[in-house]
Design a protein around this motif. Structure first.
Motif, PDB file in Angstrom:
ATOM      1  N   SER A   7      66.119 -21.512  49.517  1.00 51.66           N
ATOM      2  CA  SER A   7      65.341 -21.410  50.744  1.00 51.66           C
ATOM      3  C   SER A   7      64.503 -22.670  50.883  1.00 51.66           C
ATOM      4  O   SER A   7      64.162 -23.307  49.892  1.00 51.66           O
ATOM      5  N   ALA A   8      64.196 -23.023  52.123  1.00 50.12           N
ATOM      6  CA  ALA A   8      63.336 -24.188  52.373  1.00 50.12           C
ATOM      7  C   ALA A   8      62.011 -23.718  52.944  1.00 50.12           C
ATOM      8  O   ALA A   8      61.974 -22.897  53.856  1.00 50.12           O
ATOM      9  N   ARG A   9      60.936 -24.241  52.396  1.00 51.38           N
ATOM     10  CA  ARG A   9      59.594 -23.940  52.898  1.00 51.38           C
ATOM     11  C   ARG A   9      59.321 -24.806  54.130  1.00 51.38           C
ATOM     12  O   ARG A   9      60.012 -25.799  54.355  1.00 51.38           O
ATOM     13  N   PRO A  10      58.308 -24.452  54.917  1.00 50.34           N
ATOM     14  CA  PRO A  10      57.985 -25.261  56.108  1.00 50.34           C
ATOM     15  C   PRO A  10      57.687 -26.732  55.796  1.00 50.34           C
ATOM     16  O   PRO A  10      57.934 -27.598  56.622  1.00 50.34           O
ATOM     17  N   ASP A  11      57.200 -26.996  54.582  1.00 52.20           N
ATOM     18  CA  ASP A  11      56.907 -28.391  54.210  1.00 52.20           C
ATOM     19  C   ASP A  11      58.138 -29.136  53.711  1.00 52.20           C
ATOM     20  O   ASP A  11      58.051 -30.295  53.322  1.00 52.20           O
ATOM     21  N   GLY A  12      59.311 -28.480  53.711  1.00 49.17           N
ATOM     22  CA  GLY A  12      60.555 -29.118  53.293  1.00 49.17           C
ATOM     23  C   GLY A  12      60.917 -28.913  51.838  1.00 49.17           C
ATOM     24  O   GLY A  12      62.000 -29.304  51.408  1.00 49.17           O
ATOM     25  N   GLU A  13      60.036 -28.314  51.070  1.00 48.03           N
ATOM     26  CA  GLU A  13      60.311 -28.079  49.655  1.00 48.03           C
ATOM     27  C   GLU A  13      61.318 -26.939  49.506  1.00 48.03           C
ATOM     28  O   GLU A  13      61.235 -25.940  50.206  1.00 48.03           O
ATOM     29  N   TRP A  14      62.262 -27.099  48.606  1.00 53.95           N
ATOM     30  CA  TRP A  14      63.276 -26.077  48.355  1.00 53.95           C
ATOM     31  C   TRP A  14      62.810 -25.128  47.267  1.00 53.95           C
ATOM     32  O   TRP A  14      62.138 -25.536  46.316  1.00 53.95           O
ATOM     33  N   THR A  15      63.186 -23.868  47.408  1.00 55.58           N
ATOM     34  CA  THR A  15      62.937 -22.864  46.380  1.00 55.58           C
ATOM     35  C   THR A  15      64.237 -22.132  46.095  1.00 55.58           C
ATOM     36  O   THR A  15      65.102 -22.015  46.963  1.00 55.58           O
ATOM     37  N   ILE A  16      64.364 -21.663  44.870  1.00 54.42           N
ATOM     38  CA  ILE A  16      65.519 -20.862  44.482  1.00 54.42           C
ATOM     39  C   ILE A  16      65.084 -19.403  44.498  1.00 54.42           C
ATOM     40  O   ILE A  16      64.063 -19.043  43.917  1.00 54.42           O
ATOM     41  N   ILE A  17      65.858 -18.578  45.185  1.00 54.29           N
ATOM     42  CA  ILE A  17      65.575 -17.152  45.256  1.00 54.29           C
ATOM     43  C   ILE A  17      66.315 -16.475  44.106  1.00 54.29           C
ATOM     44  O   ILE A  17      67.534 -16.590  43.988  1.00 54.29           O
ATOM     45  N   HIS A  18      65.555 -15.795  43.256  1.00 53.83           N
ATOM     46  CA  HIS A  18      66.111 -15.091  42.095  1.00 53.83           C
ATOM     47  C   HIS A  18      65.922 -13.587  42.262  1.00 53.83           C
ATOM     48  O   HIS A  18      64.982 -13.147  42.918  1.00 53.83           O
ATOM     49  N   ARG A  19      66.809 -12.822  41.632  1.00 47.73           N
ATOM     50  CA  ARG A  19      66.658 -11.369  41.574  1.00 47.73           C
ATOM     51  C   ARG A  19      66.690 -10.953  40.113  1.00 47.73           C
ATOM     52  O   ARG A  19      67.562 -11.367  39.348  1.00 47.73           O
ATOM     53  N   CYS A  20      65.735 -10.118  39.727  1.00 48.07           N
ATOM     54  CA  CYS A  20      65.689  -9.598  38.366  1.00 48.07           C
ATOM     55  C   CYS A  20      66.838  -8.623  38.186  1.00 48.07           C
ATOM     56  O   CYS A  20      67.057  -7.730  39.019  1.00 48.07           O
ATOM     57  N   LEU A  21      67.609  -8.799  37.126  1.00 41.31           N
ATOM     58  CA  LEU A  21      68.768  -7.938  36.887  1.00 41.31           C
ATOM     59  C   LEU A  21      68.379  -6.540  36.424  1.00 41.31           C
ATOM     60  O   LEU A  21      69.143  -5.599  36.587  1.00 41.31           O
TER      61      LEU A  21
END
Length: 61
Positions: A7-21
């Protein structure tokens, strides 16, 4: 933790979306400078390739 998407934040920084197994909780973590760029792009394209992921994520919210 399982990486689901990027995902990209409004400031352009990328984040990885994780799900706990074990519990299914979602979390977002910033990418690091030494993360593999090709792996990040593949992760970003994953929801387009597998439509089921997007639907599951929307339902989880």
């Amino acid at each position: 933790m399982e990486a689901l998407s990027v995902s990209a934040r409004p400031d352009g920084e990328w984040t990885i979306i994780h799900r706990c197994l074990s519990c299914g909780e979602l979390s977002a973590n910033r990418i690091a400078g030494d993360d593999n760029a090709l792996a990040l792009v593949r992760l970003a394209l994953r929801p387009l390739r597998d439509g089921g992921i997007g639907r599951r994520m929307l339902l989880a919210l």
